[in-house]
Design an enzyme around this catalytic site. Structure first.
Site, short mmCIF file in Angstrom:
data_model
loop_
_atom_site.label_atom_id
_atom_site.label_comp_id
_atom_site.label_asym_id
_atom_site.label_seq_id
_atom_site.Cartn_x
_atom_site.Cartn_y
_atom_site.Cartn_z
N ARG A 1 0.85 -1.18 0.00
CA ARG A 1 0.00 0.00 0.00
C ARG A 1 0.89 1.23 0.00
NH1 ARG A 1 -3.93 2.44 4.77
NH2 ARG A 1 -1.97 3.46 5.32
N TYR B 1 -2.75 11.62 6.04
CA TYR B 1 -3.13 10.31 6.58
C TYR B 1 -2.11 9.24 6.15
CZ TYR B 1 -4.80 5.65 6.64
OH TYR B 1 -4.83 4.30 6.83
N ASP C 1 -4.98 3.93 -0.16
CA ASP C 1 -6.13 4.21 0.72
C ASP C 1 -6.45 5.70 0.67
OD1 ASP C 1 -8.04 4.28 2.71
OD2 ASP C 1 -6.82 3.23 4.21
N HIS D 1 -8.92 6.91 2.26
CA HIS D 1 -9.40 7.16 3.63
C HIS D 1 -10.61 8.11 3.66
CE1 HIS D 1 -8.70 6.91 8.05
NE2 HIS D 1 -8.17 5.76 7.69
N GLU E 1 -8.78 2.09 -2.09
CA GLU E 1 -9.56 1.80 -0.89
C GLU E 1 -10.31 3.03 -0.40
OE1 GLU E 1 -7.13 0.32 2.31
OE2 GLU E 1 -8.59 0.93 3.81
N GLU F 1 -13.85 -0.86 5.89
CA GLU F 1 -13.19 -1.21 7.16
C GLU F 1 -13.96 -0.65 8.36
OE1 GLU F 1 -9.32 0.51 6.51
OE2 GLU F 1 -9.78 2.23 7.75
N ARG G 1 -13.87 -4.99 3.01
CA ARG G 1 -12.79 -4.71 3.96
C ARG G 1 -13.17 -5.02 5.41
NH1 ARG G 1 -8.01 -3.82 4.06
NH2 ARG G 1 -7.90 -1.80 5.10
N GLU H 1 -4.66 -7.46 4.74
CA GLU H 1 -3.75 -6.39 5.19
C GLU H 1 -2.93 -6.90 6.36
OE1 GLU H 1 -5.75 -2.92 6.72
OE2 GLU H 1 -4.03 -1.63 6.34
N TRP I 1 -12.09 11.97 8.62
CA TRP I 1 -10.68 11.66 8.84
C TRP I 1 -10.29 10.42 8.06
CZ3 TRP I 1 -8.23 7.39 11.27
CH2 TRP I 1 -6.82 7.50 11.25
O1 EZ4 Z 1 -7.11 4.31 9.74
O2 EZ4 Z 1 -6.93 1.24 11.54
O3 EZ4 Z 1 -6.48 0.67 5.88
N1 EZ4 Z 1 -6.17 0.96 6.99
C1 EZ4 Z 1 -6.60 2.05 7.64
C2 EZ4 Z 1 -6.18 2.18 9.08
C3 EZ4 Z 1 -7.22 2.93 9.92
C4 EZ4 Z 1 -7.01 2.61 11.37
C5 EZ4 Z 1 -8.12 3.22 12.23
O4 EZ4 Z 1 -8.06 2.74 13.52
O5 EZ4 Z 1 -7.31 2.85 7.08
O6 EZ4 Z 1 -4.95 2.81 9.15
CO CO Z 2 -8.17 1.97 5.32
#
Ligand code: EZ4
Ligand code: CO
Length: 402
Positions: free
Chosen positions: A147, A159, A210, A212, A236, A262, A283, A339, A402
């Site tokens: 990743r 992030y 990701d 995020h 992701e 996730e 996820r 992961e 976030w």
């Molecule tokens: O931000 O597990 O793909 N992995 C992620 C992680 C999440 C954290 C949150 O607790 O996005 O890093």
């Molecule tokens: Co993630």
């Protein structure tokens, strides 16, 4: 067989973990992960005050009925806190089942469909040069899938990119700290990152990324389209995922594979996404998605629509979840990838694990049940420390994902 007692163990070897331990009248106990990053005590309280008193006296063999007791039977259902508690109960009961029958968990779930589990690691660079160096090291370690996250010029902290070269850990001590975000700077930069990584390391490695949750559907469609030439394994959480229909906008415009969920905790978060084939990977991990009992059904549902698994496996999911996930990954036909963010060395003082990494893949041994144990004496050396995930604002101050 009867459940005689259960307790919640909270420990902080480098970071907080919550573990449920269920005891039986046959001298066998089971372990389940109950860690919900930054909300550890909410899950612990739910387990202690509401679930454990109900569990005592029940037959631990009845994993299906007990799952439905705590899901269908309970009037206030779903949500991350209660689903993490259900997950921990379910995992611990499957652990007991394996130990009673003297067989590893994967045998109970259908046996091995493969001998080893493809995993991906995280390569996080403060800038492009740093990233290229770190990716090189991950390749030397044997990873076949990586990743890629990079600092973005003009954004103070992005992030996934740890400060001061520390191991990546999203939760910070105390109350949430605030980060800041600029989508236009991000969208401009990320395609250049992937162009560079492909140029340096070629097309044989699997690359993942990701987002995020930080794009709108149309922004995500632009990104997915611009990343197409670099053939990602997946993109992701390109959008927050609350609005399942939003994924249609991305899907219509791009063939970049999409992974999501996730933060999901039920099959009902996935119904439109899966039945309309808007995504390629689920996820939702065992620890937050209702445990083995529920994920077996979600995976079967996804497989009908040719959607594969790609479970969340960050360091805030405990070794108990990691091992249970690996058993699961060995079994289901529609396994995609897992992961794997290695825990800090100090975590091994508390958890005795049965898995290891070799040459891009993970394997688990044949210890009955899930196969991970907890050293309670050692866990007492590391008392709980309050930590929170960050919150995120756009540069003008607007609260954002976030
Ligand atoms: O931000 O597990 O793909 N992995 C992620 C992680 C999440 C954290 C949150 O607790 O996005 O890093
Ligand atoms: Co993630």
């Amino acid at each position: 067989m009867k459940i005689t007692d259960a307790k919640v163990i909270i420990t902080c070897p480098g970071r907080n973990f919550v573990t449920l331990k269920i005891y039986t009248d046959q001298g066998i106990y089971g372990l389940g992960d109950a860690t919900l990053n930054g909300m550890e005590l909410a899950v612990a309280t739910y387990l202690q005050e509401y679930c454990i008193p109900i569990l005592i006296g029940k037959d631990p063999s009845n994993t299906e009925d007990l799952w439905h007791y705590f899901y269908r039977g309970v009037y206030w259902k779903r949500g991350s806190v209660s689903m993490t508690a259900i997950s921990a109960i379910d995992m611990a009961l499957w652990d007991i089942k394996g130990k009673v029958l003297g067989t590893p968990l994967y045998n109970l779930l259908g046996g091995k469909s493969r001998d080893k589990v493809l995993v991906y690691c995280h390569s996080n660079g403060t800038d492009l040069n740093d990233l290229i160096e770190k990716t090189g090291k991950d390749l030397e370690r044997g990873f076949k899938a990586i990743r890629i996250q990079s600092g973005i010029p003009g954004i103070s902290h992005t992030y996934g990119v740890p400060k001061d070269n520390k191991p990546y850990e999203p939760a910070g001590k105390g109350l949430p700290h605030e980060e800041s975000w600029d989508t236009s700077k991000y969208l401009k930069y990320i395609p250049k990152v992937f162009e560079k990584v492909r140029e340096v390391y070629g097309t044989d490695i699997h690359l993942l990324h990701d987002v995020h949750h930080r794009c709108t559907p149309v922004e995500a469609a632009r990104l997915a389209k611009e990343l197409e030439p670099f053939h990602l394994f997946w993109l992701e959480d390109p959008v927050s995922g609350e609005l399942q229909e939003g994924l249609r906008i991305i899907r219509k415009q791009s063939s970049t594979p999409i992974a999501i969920g996730e933060v999901f905790n039920s099959v009902y978060d996935y119904t439109t996404l899966v039945t309309e084939q808007l995504i390629d990977y689920i996820r939702m991990p065992l620890v937050h998605g209702g445990g083995i009992t529920h994920l077996l059904k979600v995976a079967a549902f996804a497989s009908i629509y040719h959607v594969n698994t790609g479970f969340h496996g960050a360091t805030d999911l405990s070794p108990v979840n990691m091992a249970a996930a690996l058993h699961f990954d060995l079994v289901v036909n529609n396994f995609g990838i897992q992961e794997y963010m290695p825990h800090q060395e100090i975590v091994n003082e508390v958890f005795k694990v049965n898995y290891n990494f070799t040459n891009g893949y993970m394997v688990v041994d044949d210890t009955p049940g899930i196969g991970v144990d907890i050293d309670e004496k050692a866990s007492e050396k590391f008392p709980y420390e309050k930590a929170s995930l960050p919150v995120n604002r756009k540069t003008d101050g607007t609260m954002f994902y976030w």
